[in-house]
Design an enzyme around this catalytic site. Structure first.
Site, mmCIF file in Angstrom:
data_model
loop_
_atom_site.group_PDB
_atom_site.id
_atom_site.type_symbol
_atom_site.label_atom_id
_atom_site.label_comp_id
_atom_site.label_asym_id
_atom_site.label_seq_id
_atom_site.Cartn_x
_atom_site.Cartn_y
_atom_site.Cartn_z
ATOM 1 N N ASP A 107 61.939 48.262 12.788
ATOM 2 C CA ASP A 107 62.313 48.349 14.404
ATOM 3 C C ASP A 107 61.855 47.160 15.812
ATOM 4 O OD1 ASP A 107 61.573 50.630 16.290
ATOM 5 O OD2 ASP A 107 59.700 51.220 15.588
ATOM 6 N N LYS A 135 67.011 49.918 13.598
ATOM 7 C CA LYS A 135 67.073 50.068 15.054
ATOM 8 C C LYS A 135 67.117 49.471 16.240
ATOM 9 C CE LYS A 135 63.058 53.817 13.853
ATOM 10 N NZ LYS A 135 62.204 53.925 14.900
#
Ligand code: 5GP
Length: 180
Positions: A107, A135
Site C-alpha cells: 500500500d 496500490k
C-alpha cells in the site's frame, strides 16, 4: 450488478474473481521460473495475509526452492520516532541465497521498506519482492515491486488472505469496500 457481501459490519463488492487471481498467479510463477532458471530460490512469505497467495504461487514453482514464513511486528509510534518494524520468526539463513519475499499487498510500501532493508543487511545473493496487490497511488517506497499480481486504486479490499478486522481471509475472491 457485482456480487455484494457483508464482512463483519461492512459491505464489499466483488472486484477480482478467483479465475482472474488464478491467471495472474500463474503469470507471476512463470516469470519467477524463467528469471531463476538454473538457480535455487528461498521464498519468504509474510504472514498472515500472504498465506493463500504463497500457497498457490509456490505450487506452480518448478525451480528448486525452499519456503519459510515470517511475521512483521506492527508499527509502533510515528514514522518520525525512527522505530522500525521487526522481522519475527525468520529461521532460514538468507545469506548468499536468492530470496523472493511474498507479500499480500503493498500500500504505502512502508512495511516492505523496513522488511527489505533488514533482509538486505543479511547479504542475500539477490532480493526480490512479489506482491499479489499493489496500490501505486499510495506507494511511497523507493524500491521495485518486482512481481505484481494486480495494480488497484487506493481502496480497502478483503479476501484471498486479506482481512477486515480478522475476517474475510477465507474468501476465494477479492472484494472492495462498498460505500453506499
Ligand atoms: P503498507 O506498509 O504498504 O502501507 O501496508 C501494508 C499492510 O497494510 C499490508 O500488509 C496489509 O496488512 C495492510 N493493508 C493495506 N491495504 C490494505 C487493504 O486494502 N486491505 C487489507 N485487508 N489490508 C491492507
Amino acid at each position: 450488478m457485482d456480487k455484494i457481501i457483508a464482512v463483519k459490519d461492512k459491505k464489499f463488492a466483488l472486484s477480482i474473481s478467483a479465475e482472474e487471481i488464478k491467471k495472474n498467479v500463474k503469470r507471476l510463477a512463470d516469470q519467477i521460473n524463467s528469471d531463476f532458471e538454473g538457480k535455487e530460490v528461498l521464498f519468504v512469505g509474510v504472514l498472515n495475509g500472504s498465506f493463500m497467495f504463497a500457497s498457490d504461487l509456490i505450487k506452480l514453482i518448478t525451480v528448486p526452492c525452499k519456503v519459510c514464513f515470517m511475521k512483521v511486528s506492527s508499527y509502533e509510534g510515528t514514522e518520525s520516532s525512527g522505530k522500525v518494524r521487526q522481522l519475527i520468526g525468520l529461521t532460514e539463513d538468507v545469506r548468499n541465497r536468492n530470496v523472493v519475499v511474498i507479500e499480500d499487498i503493498v500500500d504505502t510500501g512502508l512495511t516492505m521498506t523496513d522488511v527489505l532493508h533488514q533482509l538486505q543487511a543479511m547479504e542475500p545473493a539477490s532480493l526480490r519482492l512479489a506482491s499479489l496487490i499493489f496500490k501505486p497511488e499510495s506507494f511511497r517506497g523507493n524500491y521495485n515491486v518486482d512481481y505484481v499480481g494486480f495494480r488497484i486504486p487506493n481502496d480497502f479490499i478483503v479476501g484471498y488472505g486479506l482481512d477486515y478486522d480478522g475476517y474475510g481471509r477465507n474468501l476465494p475472491e477479492i472484494y472492495t469496500i462498498f460505500d453506499c
